[in-house]
Design an enzyme around this catalytic site. Structure first.
Site, PDB file in Angstrom:
ATOM      1  N   GLU A   1     -39.360  29.697   6.779  1.00 24.10           N
ATOM      2  CA  GLU A   1     -39.780  29.099   5.640  1.00 24.10           C
ATOM      3  C   GLU A   1     -41.371  28.262   5.553  1.00 24.10           C
ATOM      4  O   GLU A   1     -41.624  27.895   6.586  1.00 24.10           O
ATOM      5  CB  GLU A   1     -38.891  27.784   4.744  1.00 24.10           C
ATOM      6  CG  GLU A   1     -37.540  28.722   4.143  1.00 24.10           C
ATOM      7  CD  GLU A   1     -36.468  28.617   4.897  1.00 24.10           C
ATOM      8  OE1 GLU A   1     -35.324  28.944   4.391  1.00 24.10           O
ATOM      9  OE2 GLU A   1     -36.387  27.984   6.140  1.00 24.10           O
ATOM     10  N   THR A   2     -42.037  28.273   4.315  1.00 20.65           N
ATOM     11  CA  THR A   2     -43.151  27.645   4.268  1.00 20.65           C
ATOM     12  C   THR A   2     -43.138  26.758   2.868  1.00 20.65           C
ATOM     13  O   THR A   2     -42.322  27.233   2.142  1.00 20.65           O
ATOM     14  CB  THR A   2     -44.375  28.504   4.084  1.00 20.65           C
ATOM     15  OG1 THR A   2     -44.405  28.913   5.548  1.00 20.65           O
ATOM     16  CG2 THR A   2     -45.670  27.810   3.696  1.00 20.65           C
TER      17      THR A   2
END
Length: 283
Positions: free
Chosen positions: A48-49
């Site tokens: 994830e970002t």
């Protein structure tokens, strides 16, 4: 004229750099064009970002949007915890309240001096239902049966749990990822084993663009709830969860659930994180 967008990389659910689950946090995303968010997450290629904005909900210190390489998700655990470490450090907060697509998540922080060493987040209480396609799920994993009922928990991300007899059985899994990806919308497939307060998990989420996740905070709370509901631990017991060993990113997560099977009062997940890099995109 190019713009620059700064980010921080943290390793989450570990206190050792280059282990745990990687997270990129763009600490001020107000100037990043909407159409660039997903390509940036794909470029980072972490589980994830996070993109950070001013909070809009009452009492929220910041709003976070969470992207996998393929999609935006309303909530996920390691991005929430990692963002708390990144954002709360300069603010010297004891608790930071992060607004997610699944509501405001408070994260309580423990420090040694100025350094944050541990965080505990209160997670959304999940909905629970029987998993409708158990036979296909077990076939995709290459296992004959689950020791506990196969159930689906949804706290903003959907996770299903298959319980095996031993940690060795979990370590030895060789799932058919294409088969798991065909089970429907984005789904985390969690294979667990353990006794007492020590549990091992592996989580596969090929339908979300991730073969195997090193540490899944959003799945840790429901894991504790699952084993408490089925009598393997007591409500109120904290468990230690090991994940990510098989892919070279060992992680430790801590989870507890207060209440009862009839009335779940609180789901809490904790862990450490370390900041390992800072950079910027010039686009």
């Amino acid at each position: 004229m190019s713009s620059s967008f700064r980010y921080v990389v943290a390793d989450v659910f570990t206190d050792t750099p280059l282990s745990g689950n990687q997270l990129a946090v763009f600490t001020d995303a107000r100037e990043i064009p909407e159409e660039m968010l997903q390509p940036l997450a794909r470029e980072m290629n972490f589980s994830e970002t996070v993109f950070v904005y001013p909070g809009t909900a009452d009492g929220a210190h910041a709003r976070i949007r969470i992207f996998t390489p393929g999609i935006e998700v309303p909530f996920a655990g390691h991005p929430t915890l990692g963002s708390a470490f990144v954002l709360a450090g300069p603010l010297q907060l004891i608790e930071i309240r992060l607004e997610t697509g699944a509501g405001v998540v408070p994260v309580r922080l423990e420090r040694e001096g100025a350094r944050i060493v541990f965080g505990r987040m209160e997670q959304p209480i999940p909905s629970i239902e029987a998993f409708p396609d158990e036979a296909a799920l077990l076939a995709g994993l290459g296992v004959e049966r689950s020791e506990l009922p196969v159930e689906l928990y949804d706290n903003g991300l959907r996770n299903v749990y298959v319980t095996l007899r031993s940690e060795e059985d979990v370590a030895g899994l060789r799932p058919d990822l294409a088969r798991l990806a065909s089970l429907g919308e984005v789904l985390g497939v969690n294979c667990i084993a353990g006794t007492g307060n020590r549990w091992k998990t592996r989580m596969f989420i090929p339908s979300g663009g991730i073969a195997e996740d090193p540490a899944t905070g959003s799945a840790a709370g429901p894991l504790a709830l699952h084993v408490a509901r089925h009598g393997r631990i007591a409500f109120g017991d904290e468990i230690e969860i090991t994940q990510g060993v098989e892919i070279g990113r060992p992680s430790k997560l801590y989870a507890r659930v207060d209440g009862s099977a009839e009335r779940i009062e609180r789901v809490e997940v904790g862990g450490s994180a370390v900041i390992v890099a800072r950079g910027e995109f010039r686009l």
